[in-house]
Design a protein around this motif. Sequence first.
Motif, PDB file in Angstrom:
ATOM      1  N   GLY A 192     -54.563 -57.273   7.275  1.00  0.00           N
ATOM      2  CA  GLY A 192     -53.644 -56.546   6.409  1.00  0.00           C
ATOM      3  C   GLY A 192     -52.197 -56.611   6.835  1.00  0.00           C
ATOM      4  N   ALA A 193     -51.915 -56.441   8.116  1.00  0.00           N
ATOM      5  CA  ALA A 193     -50.531 -56.461   8.586  1.00  0.00           C
ATOM      6  C   ALA A 193     -49.918 -57.840   8.420  1.00  0.00           C
ATOM      7  N   ALA A 194     -50.691 -58.892   8.708  1.00  0.00           N
ATOM      8  CA  ALA A 194     -50.180 -60.253   8.556  1.00  0.00           C
ATOM      9  C   ALA A 194     -49.882 -60.563   7.096  1.00  0.00           C
ATOM     10  N   LEU A 228     -45.928 -63.651  13.499  1.00  0.00           N
ATOM     11  CA  LEU A 228     -47.002 -64.388  12.837  1.00  0.00           C
ATOM     12  C   LEU A 228     -47.466 -65.606  13.622  1.00  0.00           C
ATOM     13  N   GLU A 229     -46.692 -66.071  14.574  1.00  0.00           N
ATOM     14  CA  GLU A 229     -47.000 -67.322  15.264  1.00  0.00           C
ATOM     15  C   GLU A 229     -48.393 -67.346  15.893  1.00  0.00           C
ATOM     16  N   PRO A 230     -48.838 -66.276  16.557  1.00  0.00           N
ATOM     17  CA  PRO A 230     -50.196 -66.315  17.125  1.00  0.00           C
ATOM     18  C   PRO A 230     -51.292 -66.512  16.084  1.00  0.00           C
ATOM     19  N   LEU A 231     -51.003 -66.092  14.862  1.00  0.00           N
ATOM     20  CA  LEU A 231     -51.993 -66.230  13.803  1.00  0.00           C
ATOM     21  C   LEU A 231     -52.305 -67.702  13.535  1.00  0.00           C
ATOM     22  N   ALA A 247     -53.641 -46.772   7.114  1.00  0.00           N
ATOM     23  CA  ALA A 247     -52.880 -46.228   8.245  1.00  0.00           C
ATOM     24  C   ALA A 247     -52.850 -47.216   9.394  1.00  0.00           C
ATOM     25  N   GLY A 248     -53.975 -47.881   9.647  1.00  0.00           N
ATOM     26  CA  GLY A 248     -54.007 -48.876  10.706  1.00  0.00           C
ATOM     27  C   GLY A 248     -53.088 -50.041  10.425  1.00  0.00           C
ATOM     28  N   GLU A 249     -52.998 -50.452   9.169  1.00  0.00           N
ATOM     29  CA  GLU A 249     -52.089 -51.541   8.807  1.00  0.00           C
ATOM     30  C   GLU A 249     -50.648 -51.150   9.053  1.00  0.00           C
ATOM     31  N   ARG A 250     -50.285 -49.946   8.682  1.00  0.00           N
ATOM     32  CA  ARG A 250     -48.902 -49.497   8.911  1.00  0.00           C
ATOM     33  C   ARG A 250     -48.575 -49.505  10.396  1.00  0.00           C
ATOM     34  N   ALA A 251     -49.496 -49.003  11.209  1.00  0.00           N
ATOM     35  CA  ALA A 251     -49.265 -48.987  12.655  1.00  0.00           C
ATOM     36  C   ALA A 251     -49.158 -50.409  13.199  1.00  0.00           C
ATOM     37  N   ALA A 252     -49.971 -51.312  12.664  1.00  0.00           N
ATOM     38  CA  ALA A 252     -49.942 -52.700  13.124  1.00  0.00           C
ATOM     39  C   ALA A 252     -48.627 -53.374  12.762  1.00  0.00           C
ATOM     40  N   ILE A 253     -48.104 -53.085  11.587  1.00  0.00           N
ATOM     41  CA  ILE A 253     -46.813 -53.648  11.191  1.00  0.00           C
ATOM     42  C   ILE A 253     -45.719 -53.179  12.144  1.00  0.00           C
ATOM     43  N   LEU A 297     -49.929 -45.882 -13.842  1.00  0.00           N
ATOM     44  CA  LEU A 297     -49.634 -47.062 -13.045  1.00  0.00           C
ATOM     45  C   LEU A 297     -50.856 -47.471 -12.248  1.00  0.00           C
ATOM     46  N   HIS A 298     -51.148 -48.761 -12.205  1.00  0.00           N
ATOM     47  CA  HIS A 298     -52.150 -49.282 -11.275  1.00  0.00           C
ATOM     48  C   HIS A 298     -51.496 -49.263  -9.897  1.00  0.00           C
ATOM     49  N   ALA A 299     -52.080 -48.541  -8.966  1.00  0.00           N
ATOM     50  CA  ALA A 299     -51.343 -48.242  -7.739  1.00  0.00           C
ATOM     51  C   ALA A 299     -52.240 -48.159  -6.520  1.00  0.00           C
ATOM     52  N   ASP A 300     -51.615 -48.383  -5.381  1.00  0.00           N
ATOM     53  CA  ASP A 300     -52.238 -48.194  -4.075  1.00  0.00           C
ATOM     54  C   ASP A 300     -51.428 -47.137  -3.330  1.00  0.00           C
ATOM     55  N   PRO A 301     -52.055 -46.249  -2.577  1.00  0.00           N
ATOM     56  CA  PRO A 301     -51.304 -45.189  -1.898  1.00  0.00           C
ATOM     57  C   PRO A 301     -50.556 -45.636  -0.649  1.00  0.00           C
ATOM     58  N   ALA A 302     -50.677 -46.918  -0.256  1.00  0.00           N
ATOM     59  CA  ALA A 302     -49.946 -47.439   0.901  1.00  0.00           C
ATOM     60  C   ALA A 302     -48.753 -48.247   0.402  1.00  0.00           C
ATOM     61  N   PRO A 303     -47.517 -47.794   0.643  1.00  0.00           N
ATOM     62  CA  PRO A 303     -46.345 -48.474   0.086  1.00  0.00           C
ATOM     63  C   PRO A 303     -46.211 -49.935   0.502  1.00  0.00           C
ATOM     64  N   HIS A 304     -46.757 -50.326   1.671  1.00  0.00           N
ATOM     65  CA  HIS A 304     -46.574 -51.698   2.128  1.00  0.00           C
ATOM     66  C   HIS A 304     -47.486 -52.689   1.416  1.00  0.00           C
ATOM     67  N   ARG A 305     -48.474 -52.207   0.686  1.00  0.00           N
ATOM     68  CA  ARG A 305     -49.402 -53.120   0.028  1.00  0.00           C
ATOM     69  C   ARG A 305     -48.787 -53.703  -1.247  1.00  0.00           C
ATOM     70  N   THR A 306     -49.167 -54.941  -1.543  1.00  0.00           N
ATOM     71  CA  THR A 306     -48.609 -55.647  -2.683  1.00  0.00           C
ATOM     72  C   THR A 306     -49.736 -56.100  -3.611  1.00  0.00           C
ATOM     73  N   GLY A 307     -49.365 -56.428  -4.847  1.00  0.00           N
ATOM     74  CA  GLY A 307     -50.354 -56.994  -5.749  1.00  0.00           C
ATOM     75  C   GLY A 307     -50.467 -56.250  -7.058  1.00  0.00           C
ATOM     76  N   ALA A 308     -51.598 -56.444  -7.729  1.00  0.00           N
ATOM     77  CA  ALA A 308     -51.824 -55.803  -9.022  1.00  0.00           C
ATOM     78  C   ALA A 308     -51.754 -54.289  -8.907  1.00  0.00           C
ATOM     79  N   ASN A 309     -52.340 -53.755  -7.841  1.00  0.00           N
ATOM     80  CA  ASN A 309     -52.260 -52.319  -7.546  1.00  0.00           C
ATOM     81  C   ASN A 309     -51.123 -52.132  -6.551  1.00  0.00           C
TER      82      ASN A 309
END
Length: 414
Positions: A192-194, A228-231, A247-253, A297-309
């Motif tokens: 998710g963070a990547a 991103l380089e290690p990826l 929440a884990g994705e936000r912390a990872a970012i 609105l089609h939505a996700d509760p995590a602001p960092h997420r992208t896409g249809a939701n």
Amino acid sequence: MRAAAFLYPWDVVGDPGAPGRLAALGVQQVTLASAYHSTRALTPRHPRHRVITARHSAVLYPPDPARWQHGAPQPYHQDWVVCDDPGGPYAEAARALTEAGLEVHSWVVLAHNSRLGEDFPHTSVRNAYGDRYPWAPCIARPEVRAYAVALAAEAAVRPGTGTRGTELESCGWYGLAHLHAHDKTGGVPLHGAAAALMSLCFCEVCEEGYATLGGDPERLRDGVVRALEPLWRNERAAAPPGESGRAGERAAIEGLLGAEAAALVAGWRDAAASRLQREAVAVVRQEAAPGRFRVLLHADPAPHRTGANAGTRPADVLGHADGVVVPCPGGPAGGAERGDALGPFAADGGPGATLAANFTVVSGMGGSPHTLADDAAHARALGATELRLYHAGLASDQDLAAVAEALAGQGPEG
């Protein structure tokens, strides 16, 4: 709970039996596409065809030339659904569904348009490596926001069709994730963070935006590339230990970019998304005739997420929209994320807010129609007020039979 099924106009146009089948399914509403992205869709019950190929993003009605400026982004016409109605396929389908006793709401896709990216390359999201995503318009750009807001106004209301509300998809940031034709991006798994970092935009407008908030765009870009380089070397360090859920994705970012840089990026992107969402909702309300016209609105509760939701801040989006439609993985495959997007919206929604749990009911697309009754009960316990079923036109007869059984078991209004 009140239930609605998603549908394309081509599922109805040319098939006089379609409205009756939908009404017999037990839904009260159809969410009907009026502006949609490119797709290839199966039509398993249509008497005239089995596959529709929508070659590019388009509107399923005749756009008003007076609304659109020559040489600027504007909706594209379609020619894959032929009908006699001067209002186009959307109008013909909407009227037929309304006559069958179903309430029709429009389904409008905003910031997802591959042809727009081909015709206006500068409008696309540009990642930290300089690659453009032609399917993902950068919503921070004034011309993109103007296009999306105007599209929302025109595609949502559709006067004379009996449309009672709208659902705005991709009303926010789009990014790397996209089911592109013959997609070949799965060779290196992106956690998710990547995926979030690969979705950050570095077009000139976004770079200027980062700078106005006190950031150094080049330094920020270098930080993303280093993170991103290690990826690309397939090193475990690219996937931070313990990352789980939103929440884990936000912390990872924050761990990958640093708290200061992550906050700066979030500040710019959250503001751009909120502005688009507020302006789109406001212009739809202005365009609609006086009276109740529901805007979700089609939505996700995590602001960092992208896409249809698109990612949102729940308190913010529920402050101006009538509610949200959120993805809910159903059945055993839902796992730990089964309904976890509902909680944040339920916590911030007022007594009149609509919180629709969206379940895929097409077995061939990973859906679980046979567990819909249990999934709906779980969603209701988490705060859902309505159901969305994706997708009545794509599902097999067996899938639809399971849906009808589940809806019959809960009664017409829950």
